[in-house]
Design a protein around this motif. Structure first.
Motif, PDB file in Angstrom:
ATOM      1  N   LYS A  72       2.480  -3.168   7.521  1.00  0.00           N
ATOM      2  CA  LYS A  72       3.088  -2.284   8.521  1.00  0.00           C
ATOM      3  C   LYS A  72       3.933  -3.094   9.501  1.00  0.00           C
ATOM      4  O   LYS A  72       5.054  -2.719   9.835  1.00  0.00           O
ATOM      5  CB  LYS A  72       1.989  -1.563   9.299  1.00  0.00           C
ATOM      6  CG  LYS A  72       1.589  -0.213   8.742  1.00  0.00           C
ATOM      7  CD  LYS A  72       0.735   0.415   9.821  1.00  0.00           C
ATOM      8  CE  LYS A  72       0.113   1.709   9.435  1.00  0.00           C
ATOM      9  NZ  LYS A  72      -0.886   2.105  10.443  1.00  0.00           N
ATOM     10  N   LEU A  81      -6.964   2.349  -0.346  1.00  0.00           N
ATOM     11  CA  LEU A  81      -5.655   2.432  -0.988  1.00  0.00           C
ATOM     12  C   LEU A  81      -5.326   1.084  -1.624  1.00  0.00           C
ATOM     13  O   LEU A  81      -5.642   0.026  -1.053  1.00  0.00           O
ATOM     14  CB  LEU A  81      -4.585   2.800   0.051  1.00  0.00           C
ATOM     15  CG  LEU A  81      -4.632   4.250   0.539  1.00  0.00           C
ATOM     16  CD1 LEU A  81      -3.697   4.447   1.724  1.00  0.00           C
ATOM     17  CD2 LEU A  81      -4.254   5.224  -0.582  1.00  0.00           C
ATOM     18  N   THR A 117      -6.884  -5.786   3.914  1.00  0.00           N
ATOM     19  CA  THR A 117      -7.972  -5.873   4.906  1.00  0.00           C
ATOM     20  C   THR A 117      -9.197  -5.067   4.451  1.00  0.00           C
ATOM     21  O   THR A 117     -10.323  -5.566   4.481  1.00  0.00           O
ATOM     22  CB  THR A 117      -7.491  -5.379   6.288  1.00  0.00           C
ATOM     23  OG1 THR A 117      -6.821  -4.144   6.119  1.00  0.00           O
ATOM     24  CG2 THR A 117      -6.592  -6.372   6.963  1.00  0.00           C
ATOM     25  N   THR A 129      -9.848   3.532   3.911  1.00  0.00           N
ATOM     26  CA  THR A 129      -8.499   3.722   4.476  1.00  0.00           C
ATOM     27  C   THR A 129      -8.243   5.221   4.756  1.00  0.00           C
ATOM     28  O   THR A 129      -8.886   6.076   4.156  1.00  0.00           O
ATOM     29  CB  THR A 129      -7.432   3.179   3.501  1.00  0.00           C
ATOM     30  OG1 THR A 129      -7.704   3.711   2.206  1.00  0.00           O
ATOM     31  CG2 THR A 129      -7.453   1.679   3.428  1.00  0.00           C
ATOM     32  N   LEU A 187       0.689   4.007   1.470  1.00  0.00           N
ATOM     33  CA  LEU A 187       0.930   4.647   2.769  1.00  0.00           C
ATOM     34  C   LEU A 187       2.205   4.085   3.412  1.00  0.00           C
ATOM     35  O   LEU A 187       3.045   4.828   3.919  1.00  0.00           O
ATOM     36  CB  LEU A 187      -0.295   4.417   3.658  1.00  0.00           C
ATOM     37  CG  LEU A 187      -0.426   5.276   4.902  1.00  0.00           C
ATOM     38  CD1 LEU A 187      -1.907   5.497   5.226  1.00  0.00           C
ATOM     39  CD2 LEU A 187       0.247   4.714   6.114  1.00  0.00           C
ATOM     40  N   ILE A 188       2.359   2.783   3.338  1.00  0.00           N
ATOM     41  CA  ILE A 188       3.546   2.161   3.955  1.00  0.00           C
ATOM     42  C   ILE A 188       4.809   2.539   3.176  1.00  0.00           C
ATOM     43  O   ILE A 188       5.839   2.874   3.763  1.00  0.00           O
ATOM     44  CB  ILE A 188       3.376   0.631   4.043  1.00  0.00           C
ATOM     45  CG1 ILE A 188       2.106   0.292   4.836  1.00  0.00           C
ATOM     46  CG2 ILE A 188       4.600  -0.015   4.678  1.00  0.00           C
ATOM     47  CD1 ILE A 188       1.772  -1.188   4.896  1.00  0.00           C
ATOM     48  N   PHE A 197      -3.640  -2.242  -2.695  1.00  0.00           N
ATOM     49  CA  PHE A 197      -2.871  -3.250  -1.938  1.00  0.00           C
ATOM     50  C   PHE A 197      -3.172  -3.244  -0.445  1.00  0.00           C
ATOM     51  O   PHE A 197      -2.414  -3.806   0.329  1.00  0.00           O
ATOM     52  CB  PHE A 197      -1.353  -3.115  -2.165  1.00  0.00           C
ATOM     53  CG  PHE A 197      -0.942  -3.278  -3.588  1.00  0.00           C
ATOM     54  CD1 PHE A 197      -1.040  -4.522  -4.210  1.00  0.00           C
ATOM     55  CD2 PHE A 197      -0.458  -2.204  -4.320  1.00  0.00           C
ATOM     56  CE1 PHE A 197      -0.672  -4.674  -5.533  1.00  0.00           C
ATOM     57  CE2 PHE A 197      -0.080  -2.347  -5.643  1.00  0.00           C
ATOM     58  CZ  PHE A 197      -0.185  -3.581  -6.257  1.00  0.00           C
ATOM     59  N   CYS A 198      -4.256  -2.585  -0.045  1.00  0.00           N
ATOM     60  CA  CYS A 198      -4.654  -2.699   1.364  1.00  0.00           C
ATOM     61  C   CYS A 198      -5.638  -3.863   1.433  1.00  0.00           C
ATOM     62  O   CYS A 198      -6.825  -3.709   1.136  1.00  0.00           O
ATOM     63  CB  CYS A 198      -5.312  -1.411   1.859  1.00  0.00           C
ATOM     64  SG  CYS A 198      -5.981  -1.665   3.519  1.00  0.00           S
ATOM     65  N   CYS A 202      -1.640  -4.267  10.352  1.00  0.00           N
ATOM     66  CA  CYS A 202      -1.735  -5.051   9.118  1.00  0.00           C
ATOM     67  C   CYS A 202      -0.360  -5.658   8.835  1.00  0.00           C
ATOM     68  O   CYS A 202       0.649  -5.206   9.375  1.00  0.00           O
ATOM     69  CB  CYS A 202      -2.194  -4.187   7.948  1.00  0.00           C
ATOM     70  SG  CYS A 202      -1.025  -2.905   7.503  1.00  0.00           S
ATOM     71  N   CYS A 257       0.847  -1.200   0.000  1.00  0.00           N
ATOM     72  CA  CYS A 257       0.000   0.000   0.000  1.00  0.00           C
ATOM     73  C   CYS A 257       0.887   1.257   0.000  1.00  0.00           C
ATOM     74  O   CYS A 257       1.960   1.271   0.606  1.00  0.00           O
ATOM     75  CB  CYS A 257      -0.972  -0.040   1.169  1.00  0.00           C
ATOM     76  SG  CYS A 257      -0.626   1.090   2.482  1.00  0.00           S
TER      77      CYS A 257
HETATM   78  S1  SF4 Z   1      -4.245  -1.016   7.009  1.00  0.00           S
HETATM   79 FE1  SF4 Z   1      -4.273  -0.827   4.779  1.00  0.00          FE
HETATM   80  S2  SF4 Z   1      -4.048   1.381   4.358  1.00  0.00           S
HETATM   81 FE2  SF4 Z   1      -3.415   1.013   6.486  1.00  0.00          FE
HETATM   82  S3  SF4 Z   1      -1.184   0.722   6.325  1.00  0.00           S
HETATM   83 FE3  SF4 Z   1      -2.125  -1.321   6.274  1.00  0.00          FE
HETATM   84  S4  SF4 Z   1      -2.342  -1.780   4.078  1.00  0.00           S
HETATM   85 FE4  SF4 Z   1      -2.017   0.447   4.263  1.00  0.00          FE
END
Ligand code: SF4
Ligand code: SF4
Length: 421
Positions: free
Chosen positions: A147, A371, A376, A282, A116-117, A373-374, A144, A114
């Motif tokens: 992360k 986002l 969940t 997200t 964000l990471i 590739f997220c 997740c 994702c």
């Molecule tokens: S929960 Fe989803 S949006 Fe949040 S860091 Fe993890 S993969 Fe990315």
């Protein structure tokens, strides 16, 4: 922005790369924000925070650090702000919302993660975020898989403490989470050299509670039709809430809300014609304004965000009942474990929240924005869609990242959705 080069150099910022980042933001902000009409006067403070984004607040942090204050960076609304404050440290929610950082993130992480990471990692690896550079410690969490594993890489660059977030909400999970909070207290005491007491924790809880109340006040005002403030401006305020001085932020937001209350009185009788949109999914970290900007360029307004840069950040207060550390830790644990993130299984509370907000905010349509590739949230999107459709609530799903490549396509889809409402 003033001349902060000396300060940035001291913090180890890569000045050349940082100049490139600073060159993009003002134009992007100008095009997205300053072109809006009839903005409240109270937004001037938040404009100035953006104008000084890597300046004034960084200088404030530097002054505090000179006096021995520790700066702690976070990336998730599960990390309890109250504990950081009670230890006399400063918490900064780091942003990770820009495409600019993704390339550096991909140097140390797989591409199919994702954004964000990748952005959070890129901001540190590339040395382009003075907030990150100011941090004495980062608090990670096991929300997740992406992360959870990224913290192992980040720990090579800056000390990281990881909190284990349970993935279910049974009695034993509440106990696990309370024990994680206790460990976090020990970690913060060790980092700062300050003992967290019932008094200091209660004082910190009050500060955070006032901030949450002000955000709730803003969101309650958005329930009026038409909303007295744009979704874009509200999103910016939520994003700034994560790193501004909490007391100043609360004061400025309350001043803005006073003005918005006047606007609501003046607008009485004008119900507005724009479609009212709820965004779920997200988080939208600074400066990710992409979806709000697209929606509000059409005949629609975003009036509530059921995400971590929205309601999940401020809903539900920590109870201040109790006179022992044990009791206060239980209160904190209870409040935080009620956040309905898709990292939990099951996570039906999120659907209950969305359905409730649809009524409270008079929503015409829901946009579930995740986002890429997220996993969940992507998996959960089908149950969210089914549950809302069963209740005749219009919903569309969007999966996107921080690039602008798909903006045209998203605009066309949103336009078609709005026509259908
Ligand atoms: S929960 Fe989803 S949006 Fe949040 S860091 Fe993890 S993969 Fe990315
Ligand atoms: S979506 Fe979940 S993992 Fe991401 S910030 Fe929110 S609570 Fe944390």
């Amino acid at each position: 922005m003033g001349n902060y080069k000396e300060l940035w150099t001291k913090l180890g910022v890569d000045l050349e790369k940082h100049d490139k980042l600073c060159a993009v933001l003002p134009e992007m902000y100008g095009n997205t924000y300053l072109t809006q009409e009839n903005r409240p006067q109270g937004m001037n403070y938040f404009n100035s925070v953006v104008a000084e984004i890597h300046g004034f607040r960084i200088q404030e942090l530097d002054e505090l650090k000179k006096k021995g204050t520790k700066v702690v960076g976070t990336f998730c609304v599960f990390v309890p702000d109250e504990i950081i404050l009670a230890a006399g440290a400063v918490g900064v929610g780091l942003c990770a919302g820009s495409e600019f950082w993704v390339e550096d993130g991909e140097k140390v992480l797989p591409r199919n993660m994702c954004p964000l990471i990748k952005a959070l990692m890129g901001a540190k690896v590339g040395g382009t975020c003075p907030y990150f550079q100011s941090c004495d410690m980062i608090i990670g969490e096991t929300t997740c898989d992406g992360k959870k594993k990224a913290w192992e890489v980040l720990d090579k660059y800056v000390p990281v403490h990881v909190m284990e977030i349970p993935q279910m909400k049974r009695d034993k999970d509440y106990k696990l989470w309370a024990s994680e909070i206790k460990e976090f207290i020990n970690k913060m005491e060790e980092l700062t050299g300050n003992k967290i007491t019932v008094e200091s924790l209660k004082a910190a809880m009050k500060t955070v509670s006032e901030k949450r109340k002000a955000l709730k006040r803003l969101y309650d005002l958005r329930k009026y039709k038409p909303s007295p403030i744009s979704g874009l401006d509200s999103l910016l305020i939520s994003q700034i809430a994560f790193y501004d001085d909490p007391e100043r932020f609360t004061q400025k937001l309350n001043e803005l809300c006073d003005e918005l209350e006047e606007r609501v009185k003046e607008d009485k009788g004008n119900c507005g014609t724009k479609k009212r949109i709820l965004i779920t999914g997200t988080p939208m970290a600074l400066p990710n304004w992409k979806l709000h900007s697209i929606i509000e360029s059409l005949d629609a307004e975003v009036v509530v965000e059921e995400n971590c840069t929205g309601t999940r950040y401020f809903e539900n207060q920590v109870s201040s009942e109790g006179e022992t550390m044990e009791q206060l830790i239980t209160n904190i644990s209870d409040r935080y474990l009620n956040i309905n993130c898709a990292c939990f299984t099951p996570n039906t509370g999120r659907i209950d929240d969305i359905v409730r907000y649809v009524k409270e905010y008079n929503i015409d349509g829901v946009i579930d924005a995740d986002l890429a590739f997220c996993h969940t949230y992507a998996v959960e999107s089908s149950s969210v869609e089914k549950e809302l459709k069963d209740r005749n609530i219009p919903i569309m799903h969007i999966e996107t990242d921080y690039s602008t490549e798909d903006s045209g396509q998203i605009k066309t889809r949103v336009e078609a959705f709005l026509e259908m409402l």
